[in-house]
Write a protein that holds these residues in place. Structure first.
Motif, mmCIF file in Angstrom:
data_model
loop_
_atom_site.group_PDB
_atom_site.id
_atom_site.type_symbol
_atom_site.label_atom_id
_atom_site.label_comp_id
_atom_site.label_asym_id
_atom_site.label_seq_id
_atom_site.Cartn_x
_atom_site.Cartn_y
_atom_site.Cartn_z
ATOM 1 N N PHE A 124 42.863 32.048 41.699
ATOM 2 C CA PHE A 124 42.760 30.629 42.016
ATOM 3 C C PHE A 124 42.347 30.497 43.470
ATOM 4 C CE2 PHE A 124 44.581 26.497 43.252
ATOM 5 C CZ PHE A 124 44.082 25.699 42.244
ATOM 6 N N MET A 125 41.273 29.736 43.730
ATOM 7 C CA MET A 125 40.788 29.570 45.089
ATOM 8 C C MET A 125 40.136 28.201 45.225
ATOM 9 S SD MET A 125 38.298 32.155 47.242
ATOM 10 C CE MET A 125 36.876 31.901 46.184
ATOM 11 N N ASN A 126 40.520 27.473 46.262
ATOM 12 C CA ASN A 126 39.917 26.165 46.576
ATOM 13 C C ASN A 126 39.896 25.218 45.377
ATOM 14 O OD1 ASN A 126 39.412 27.055 49.220
ATOM 15 N ND2 ASN A 126 37.459 27.943 48.605
ATOM 16 N N GLY A 127 40.999 25.149 44.651
ATOM 17 C CA GLY A 127 41.114 24.203 43.547
ATOM 18 C C GLY A 127 40.435 24.623 42.260
ATOM 19 N N THR A 128 39.966 25.865 42.188
ATOM 20 C CA THR A 128 39.235 26.342 41.013
ATOM 21 C C THR A 128 39.814 27.671 40.543
ATOM 22 O OG1 THR A 128 37.203 25.297 41.809
ATOM 23 C CG2 THR A 128 36.945 27.018 40.151
ATOM 24 N N TRP A 129 39.988 27.807 39.230
ATOM 25 C CA TRP A 129 40.342 29.091 38.628
ATOM 26 C C TRP A 129 39.061 29.876 38.388
ATOM 27 C CZ3 TRP A 129 45.126 30.888 38.302
ATOM 28 C CH2 TRP A 129 46.186 29.981 38.327
ATOM 29 N N TYR A 130 39.094 31.175 38.678
ATOM 30 C CA TYR A 130 37.966 32.071 38.432
ATOM 31 C C TYR A 130 38.408 33.142 37.442
ATOM 32 C CZ TYR A 130 35.642 30.043 42.479
ATOM 33 O OH TYR A 130 35.042 29.164 43.355
ATOM 34 N N ILE A 131 37.605 33.333 36.402
ATOM 35 C CA ILE A 131 37.832 34.399 35.433
ATOM 36 C C ILE A 131 36.603 35.292 35.507
ATOM 37 C CG2 ILE A 131 38.203 34.946 32.998
ATOM 38 C CD1 ILE A 131 39.004 31.857 32.743
ATOM 39 N N LYS A 132 36.815 36.578 35.814
ATOM 40 C CA LYS A 132 35.686 37.509 35.954
ATOM 41 C C LYS A 132 35.884 38.682 34.996
ATOM 42 C CE LYS A 132 34.265 36.572 40.614
ATOM 43 N NZ LYS A 132 33.006 37.027 41.101
ATOM 44 N N TYR A 133 34.784 39.070 34.348
ATOM 45 C CA TYR A 133 34.832 40.206 33.435
ATOM 46 C C TYR A 133 33.411 40.740 33.230
ATOM 47 C CZ TYR A 133 33.417 36.655 30.031
ATOM 48 O OH TYR A 133 32.755 35.647 29.378
ATOM 49 N N ILE A 134 33.323 41.892 32.585
ATOM 50 C CA ILE A 134 32.026 42.524 32.305
ATOM 51 C C ILE A 134 31.842 42.625 30.800
ATOM 52 C CG2 ILE A 134 30.668 44.645 32.511
ATOM 53 C CD1 ILE A 134 32.062 45.114 35.206
ATOM 54 N N GLU A 135 30.696 42.137 30.320
ATOM 55 C CA GLU A 135 30.306 42.278 28.918
ATOM 56 C C GLU A 135 29.469 43.549 28.811
ATOM 57 O OE1 GLU A 135 28.073 38.751 28.096
ATOM 58 O OE2 GLU A 135 29.777 37.428 28.431
ATOM 59 N N GLN A 136 29.989 44.557 28.125
ATOM 60 C CA GLN A 136 29.288 45.832 27.996
ATOM 61 C C GLN A 136 28.601 45.917 26.642
ATOM 62 O OE1 GLN A 136 29.282 48.227 30.638
ATOM 63 N NE2 GLN A 136 27.560 48.911 29.398
ATOM 64 N N GLU A 137 27.302 46.129 26.638
ATOM 65 C CA GLU A 137 26.521 46.291 25.412
ATOM 66 C C GLU A 137 25.809 47.635 25.470
ATOM 67 O OE1 GLU A 137 26.456 43.975 23.010
ATOM 68 O OE2 GLU A 137 27.570 42.452 24.121
ATOM 69 N N GLU A 138 25.286 48.098 24.342
ATOM 70 C CA GLU A 138 24.539 49.359 24.333
ATOM 71 C C GLU A 138 23.340 49.296 25.261
ATOM 72 O OE1 GLU A 138 23.448 50.913 20.519
ATOM 73 O OE2 GLU A 138 25.487 50.730 19.745
ATOM 74 N N GLU A 139 22.688 48.125 25.337
ATOM 75 C CA GLU A 139 21.470 47.976 26.126
ATOM 76 C C GLU A 139 21.750 47.816 27.620
ATOM 77 O OE1 GLU A 139 22.341 45.730 23.719
ATOM 78 O OE2 GLU A 139 21.212 46.524 22.034
ATOM 79 N N GLY A 140 22.989 47.507 27.992
ATOM 80 C CA GLY A 140 23.321 47.285 29.396
ATOM 81 C C GLY A 140 24.544 46.394 29.522
ATOM 82 N N GLN A 141 24.772 45.888 30.722
ATOM 83 C CA GLN A 141 25.963 45.066 30.927
ATOM 84 C C GLN A 141 25.611 43.738 31.571
ATOM 85 O OE1 GLN A 141 28.497 47.483 33.440
ATOM 86 N NE2 GLN A 141 27.912 46.328 35.252
#
Length: 149
Positions: free
Chosen positions: A37-54
C-alpha cells in the motif's frame, strides 16, 4: 496503519465472460506475488509465466479505479472506473488491438487488519470496436507472511 511494507501473497485470478445468451466462459489462474500500500493505492505485482515468455503484471487498486498494467509477452494498460468508458491497447504475439471498456462495478474486500483480500470488477469489453462480452474479474489475495512488525 502499522502494516509491513510488502506482503508476499498467493493470487487467484478468476475471469468469467459472457456474450448474449451464450454460455459463460471461465478462466482461472494462480500466481505468487507481492501486495503493498502506497499513497492511497494498493499494488499487486506478479509474473505471468508462459512457454513463450513472461509478462510482468501490476494491478493498482483504489476505491474508485483499478488499473491493470502488463509488460512483456503481453503488453497492455487499462483503467477500469465505474460509469466511465476507458480506452487502451492490447499487444500480444497475435498483434495489437484497441481495447475499450465500460466498467459497471468495482467491489473491494479487506481483512480484519485492513489488508486488501479481494478486488472484483465487472466491465463490458470491446476489442477493435467489436463487442467481446461482459467480464467479471475476481482477484483474490491470501497473505503468506502475516507478521506486521
Amino acid at each position: 496503519m502499522g502494516k509491513s511494507p510488502v506482503q508476499e501473497v498467493s493470487i487467484e485470478l478468476i475471469s468469467e465472460s459472457s456474450l448474449g445468451t451464450s454460455p459463460s466462459d471461465m478462466h482461472k489462474a494462480a500466481y505468487s506475488g507481492q501486495l503493498y500500500f502506497m499513497n492511497g493505492t494498493w499494488y499487486i505485482k506478479y509474473i505471468e509465466q508462459e512457454e513463450e515468455g513472461q509478462t510482468n503484471a501490476t494491478v493498482k487498486v483504489k476505491e474508485d479505479e483499478i488499473v491493470v498494467i502488463r509488460n512483456g509477452l503481453v503488453s497492455m494498460r487499462q483503467s477500469y472506473r465505474p460509469g466511465i468508458k476507458t480506452s487502451g491497447s492490447y499487444v500480444s504475439l497475435a498483434g495489437e488491438m484497441s481495447m475499450d471498456t465500460d466498467t459497471r462495478d468495482i467491489r473491494l474486500h479487506y481483512d480484519e487488519e485492513g489488508y486488501l483480500t479481494a478486488a472484483v470488477w465487472v466491465y463490458d469489453l470491446h476489442l477493435n470496436e467489436q463487442n467481446i462480452g461482459r467480464y467479471t474479474v475476481q482477484c483474490r489475495l491470501t497473505r503468506l507472511s502475516c507478521n506486521t512488525y
